[in-house]
Design a protein around this motif. Structure first.
Motif, PDB file in Angstrom:
ATOM      1  N   LYS A  12      44.043  33.714  39.480  1.00 41.13           N
ATOM      2  CA  LYS A  12      43.420  33.362  40.762  1.00 41.13           C
ATOM      3  C   LYS A  12      43.706  34.425  41.817  1.00 41.13           C
ATOM      4  O   LYS A  12      42.817  34.837  42.567  1.00 41.13           O
ATOM      5  N   LEU A  13      44.955  34.862  41.868  1.00 38.85           N
ATOM      6  CA  LEU A  13      45.342  35.854  42.870  1.00 38.85           C
ATOM      7  C   LEU A  13      44.681  37.203  42.606  1.00 38.85           C
ATOM      8  O   LEU A  13      44.322  37.929  43.540  1.00 38.85           O
ATOM      9  N   GLN A  16      41.322  37.339  44.072  1.00 38.60           N
ATOM     10  CA  GLN A  16      41.407  37.583  45.510  1.00 38.60           C
ATOM     11  C   GLN A  16      41.719  39.046  45.812  1.00 38.60           C
ATOM     12  O   GLN A  16      41.246  39.596  46.809  1.00 38.60           O
ATOM     13  N   ASP A  19      38.561  40.798  45.798  1.00 31.40           N
ATOM     14  CA  ASP A  19      37.863  40.553  47.068  1.00 31.40           C
ATOM     15  C   ASP A  19      38.448  41.432  48.167  1.00 31.40           C
ATOM     16  O   ASP A  19      37.710  42.023  48.966  1.00 31.40           O
ATOM     17  N   LEU A 217      48.136  39.449  50.251  1.00 32.41           N
ATOM     18  CA  LEU A 217      46.827  38.902  50.617  1.00 32.41           C
ATOM     19  C   LEU A 217      46.856  38.277  52.012  1.00 32.41           C
ATOM     20  O   LEU A 217      45.875  38.360  52.757  1.00 32.41           O
ATOM     21  N   HIS A 224      35.487  37.335  51.696  1.00 35.67           N
ATOM     22  CA  HIS A 224      34.786  37.533  50.423  1.00 35.67           C
ATOM     23  C   HIS A 224      33.410  38.114  50.696  1.00 35.67           C
ATOM     24  O   HIS A 224      32.659  37.613  51.539  1.00 35.67           O
TER      25      HIS A 224
END
Length: 257
Positions: A12-13, A16, A19, A217, A224
């Motif tokens: 998941k990270l 990101q 992004d 992050l 995004h």
């Protein structure tokens, strides 16, 4: 932390991070991330987790060797500044100018007045860097005494990791408390409002990696960006020829697997 839970959260990270990468490119941001910490604290593994799924043209890792004779005569920060980011780049330093406050000071590679001068000037230099528009993120990975010993012993017994154990690492193991005092002095002198230190406990490597990525992050506001639609064009048959025949004339690597 169990591997399955770690890999799920890491995935998941890492999405990101992709992004973030596109946002940094679009906005021409300049970012420096410093990783410091004790030997075997997990800096390399954390950096690998950060950079695994992103472009090396955006996320650039800098791990400088010992200074050359020429570099020893330069202004101390000079050899690091040449690696500072341009617009659209994130530079990750695997150890940095803080070598002067750590290994150089403890091992006697710099004079006491050079060490004192560094601690005094460093916050001023970093303010200049931040005021110039660079986002500066400083992370210290802290591993406990027992866990560091366990990791060192694992390196000794593992032939594919023995290269990670240098004579300097062995000496740092012996001088644990000297490094502790140097660490405390460094953090106290160089943690500022414009460039604070953030400490990550790394006895659990997986949790440390996730916490470092989450902090990264959080430290760089981003949005995004929807990617442009991509469609593969039709292959052109112009100039068609038997490319496999040309390959058959070459010598291939013996297929053992």
């Amino acid at each position: 932390m169990k591997r399955k839970a770690y890999e799920k959260e890491l995935s998941k990270l890492q999405v990101q991070l992709c992004d973030l990468q596109e946002w940094v490119k679009k906005e021409k941001l300049r970012v420096i991330v410093l990783f410091e910490g004790r030997d075997a604290a997990g800096k390399g593994g954390t950096i690998k987790a950060i950079t695994e799924k992103v472009s090396p043209r955006v996320f650039k890792v800098v791990a400088l060797p010992a200074p050359s004779d020429r570099e020893k005569t330069q202004m101390f920060m000079q050899r690091y500044m040449q690696h500072f980011p341009a617009g659209g780049e994130i530079v990750i330093f695997d150890r940095s100018w803080y070598n002067r406050a750590g290994v150089e000071y403890v091992m006697g590679f710099c004079a006491a007045d050079e060490h004192t001068r560094f601690l005094s000037l460093c916050p001023q230099i970093e303010k200049y860097v931040v005021d110039g528009g660079i986002i500066l993120i400083k992370l210290w990975l802290e591993v406990g005494m027992d866990e560091q010993e366990r990791r060192f012993r694992a390196r000794i017994d593992d032939p594919v990791r023995q290269w990670k154990l240098s004579p300097m690492d062995i000496e740092s193991y012996r001088r644990w408390y000297d490094y502790s005092r140097a660490r405390d002095l460094m953090l106290k002198s160089t943690s500022s409002k414009h460039a604070p230190w953030h400490i990550v406990r790394s006895d659990d490597k997986r949790r440390a990696r996730l916490n470092c990525i989450a902090h990264l992050l959080k430290s760089i506001p981003f949005k995004h960006l929807s990617p442009d639609e991509v469609r593969l064009p039709k292959r052109s048959s112009k100039g068609r020829y038997d490319d496999q025949a040309s390959l058959r004339a070459m010598t291939f690597v013996a297929e053992r697997y």
